[in-house]
Design an enzyme around this catalytic site. Structure first.
Site, PDB file in Angstrom:
ATOM      1  CE1 TYR A 149     -12.482 142.015  28.999  1.00 19.25           C
ATOM      2  CE2 TYR A 149     -13.623 142.182  27.081  1.00 19.25           C
ATOM      3  CZ  TYR A 149     -13.141 141.292  27.969  1.00 19.25           C
ATOM      4  OH  TYR A 149     -12.759 140.129  27.795  1.00 19.25           O
ATOM      5  CG  ASP A 244     -10.452 147.797  21.646  1.00 18.46           C
ATOM      6  OD1 ASP A 244     -10.892 147.169  20.666  1.00 18.46           O
ATOM      7  OD2 ASP A 244     -10.172 147.063  22.623  1.00 18.46           O
ATOM      8  CE  LYS A 276     -17.737 142.433  21.254  1.00 21.50           C
ATOM      9  NZ  LYS A 276     -16.648 142.931  22.100  1.00 21.50           N
TER      10      LYS A 276
HETATM   11  C1  LIG Z   1     -15.425 142.471  22.988  1.00 21.08           C
HETATM   12  C2  LIG Z   1     -14.249 143.338  22.978  1.00 21.08           C
HETATM   13  C3  LIG Z   1     -12.991 142.896  23.207  1.00 21.08           C
HETATM   14  C4  LIG Z   1     -12.609 141.446  23.078  1.00 21.08           C
HETATM   15  O1  LIG Z   1     -13.048 140.926  22.190  1.00 21.08           O
HETATM   16  P1  LIG Z   1     -13.185 139.117  21.947  1.00 21.08           P
HETATM   17  O2  LIG Z   1     -13.481 138.858  20.450  1.00 21.08           O
HETATM   18  O3  LIG Z   1     -14.522 138.973  23.050  1.00 21.08           O
HETATM   19  O4  LIG Z   1     -11.894 138.645  22.584  1.00 21.08           O
HETATM   20  C5  LIG Z   1     -11.839 143.824  22.888  1.00 21.08           C
HETATM   21  N1  LIG Z   1     -12.017 145.074  22.963  1.00 21.08           N
HETATM   22  C6  LIG Z   1     -13.349 145.715  22.986  1.00 21.08           C
HETATM   23  C7  LIG Z   1     -13.453 147.082  23.050  1.00 21.08           C
HETATM   24  C8  LIG Z   1     -14.415 144.863  23.065  1.00 21.08           C
HETATM   25  O5  LIG Z   1     -15.671 145.479  23.069  1.00 21.08           O
END
Ligand SMILES: *Cc1c(COP(=O)(O)O)cnc(C)c1O
Length: 440
Positions: A149, A244, A276
């Protein structure tokens, strides 16, 4: 449902009813709705250290930590003081500030990126990294992995059938086929699929994006050397490797997942996305990487990217204070708590004979209710959702707040002390029995 969702929570129920009248599904991010486990989502009134308190006054040991950001626990006094002081100076100027520079220096100092640009969410970070990769390479195709994701970016909400390189079909209404069609979705940890996709489309691939260690299908770490193979394959074909680290950055380890593989093996991603933890509980995220690639970004270069609240002084202050306090000792503490809890889960589920796989990267872990190892999304889907739901509600009724889905990572903080860990360990045996009753 084959069990009774635990407990009556009238204040949360009343808020959920009001929320449903004015907010789609009653929540502002889907997994909060408890759809996967049943029952009423708890409306949280306050949080302190390792604990959440809901609108009914129930207190829970929090094993979500806002889905990762709260590395130091909730309402950390030094983070709060820094944020409170920043607020007295105003909340947004639309002009550059010192905390942005200091947070950028901190991130460049502890990760492989040379330059970094701030945005407000992880979604914006991956969206912008992809635009930059396309601008830099002059190519359109993107490779991603099933079960990874990257936020709700159109081109990344693509899923594929099975097997080798399939041009993706959108997995949600609202994403044009033309957008999903630019994305190739491959099975995770599958080198042959990556090799085949590059053999077929190598000169059109702008970037491969992967979670540094996937945590959004449960924790499914890369096979040893897999990220190195991806980085090398991208380089060979002139594509960019985007790691990511929105979830793993400053969370799995002090320098993120990269500390656990790239740093040891001697390779670097071209671009990295963060979010995060780096926002310390406020909306802040970033993407960064090679100086020559980042130089393509406006105003230095032609690839446009901007944001009214990007680098917001309150958010960057929260993030900077959090990262400065996130020392080796903090990660060691969280790892010790994770050791105790994962051992406790294994013991409790083992005792009642429930098949399980506890998977971990650094401080992050999750529990699959099926035999392991789980190495990709198809295998993750074997987890027994009903058993997890029963386990979840038993833990909730004993004051332990778990992710309301079997496909999510569990997060601890440095505030998870002996008392908090003991409460989790005490709750595990009867939760394991509840899961066992569903399977029997
Ligand atoms: C949470 C997350 C996102 C998206 O971040 P948001 O601040 O919720 O838009 C993208 N990539 C990874 C791996 C994530 O865990």
């Amino acid at each position: 449902m084959t069990y009774d969702p635990a407990g009556s929570v009238p204040a949360s129920e009343a808020l959920f009813a009001r929320a449903n009248a004015v907010i789609p599904g009653g929540v502002n991010s889907p997994v909060r709705a408890f759809a996967a486990v049943g029952g009423t989502p708890r409306f949280i009134a306050s949080a302190q250290g390792a604990y959440l308190t809901d609108a009914d006054g129930n207190r829970y040991v929090d094993l979500i930590c806002s889905w990762g950001p709260m590395l130091l626990g909730h309402a950390h006094p030094e983070v709060q003081a820094a944020v409170a002081a920043a607020i007295t100076r105003g909340t947004s100027y639309g002009a550059p500030t010192q905390p942005e520079v200091e947070l950028a220096e901190e991130i460049v100092g502890r990760t492989p990126v040379e330059k970094v640009r701030f945005v407000s969410s992880g979604t914006e970070a991956t969206m912008s990294a992809i635009r930059l990769a396309r601008g830099f390479t002059g190519r359109d195709l993107i490779i991603k992995f099933a079960g990874n994701y990257h936020g709700h970016v159109d081109s990344l909400l693509a899923a594929a059938g099975s097997g080798l390189a399939t041009l993706g079909v959108s997995s949600t209404p609202g994403v044009p086929a033309s957008s999903a069609g630019q994305t190739i979705v491959l099975p995770y940890n599958d080198r042959a699929a990556v090799t085949a996709a590059f053999a077929a489309h190598g000169d059109q691939i702008a970037a491969l994006i992967t979670e540094a260690s996937p945590g959004n299908m449960g924790v499914v770490p890369p096979a040893p050397g897999f990220n190195a193979f991806l980085a090398e394959t991208c380089t060979r074909h002139g594509a960019l490797f985007i790691s990511d680290e929105v979830m793993t950055g400053f969370r799995a380890a002090r320098e993120g997942q990269w500390e656990l593989d790239g740093k040891v093996e001697g390779w670097k991603p071209d671009l990295v996305t963060f979010g995060k933890v780096m926002g310390g509980g406020l909306p802040a995220a970033a993407f960064g990487g090679r100086a020559d690639v980042m130089a393509m970004l406006s105003p230095a270069g032609p690839v446009y990217q901007a944001g009214t609240l990007s680098g917001n002084p309150i958010a960057t202050t929260a993030g900077l204070t959090t990262l400065r306090l996130a020392t080796d000792e903090v990660y060691a503490r969280i790892n010790r708590a994770a050791d105790l809890i994962t051992n406790g889960i294994g013991d409790a589920l083992g005792k009642v004979g429930v098949a399980h796989a506890i998977q971990r990267t650094g401080t992050m872990f999750s529990v699959f209710f099926c035999d392991g190892p789980v190495t990709n999304f198809d295998e993750a889907k074997r987890t027994n959702d009903q058993a997890y739901a029963a386990f979840f509600h038993s833990m909730m009724s004993q004051g332990v707040y778990l992710p309301p889905s079997a496909y999510e990572a569990w997060f601890l903080s440095s505030a998870h002390d002996e008392t908090a860990v003991a409460q989790v360990l005490e709750a595990l045996p009867s939760a394991a029995e509840a899961a066992g009753r569903v399977i029997a």
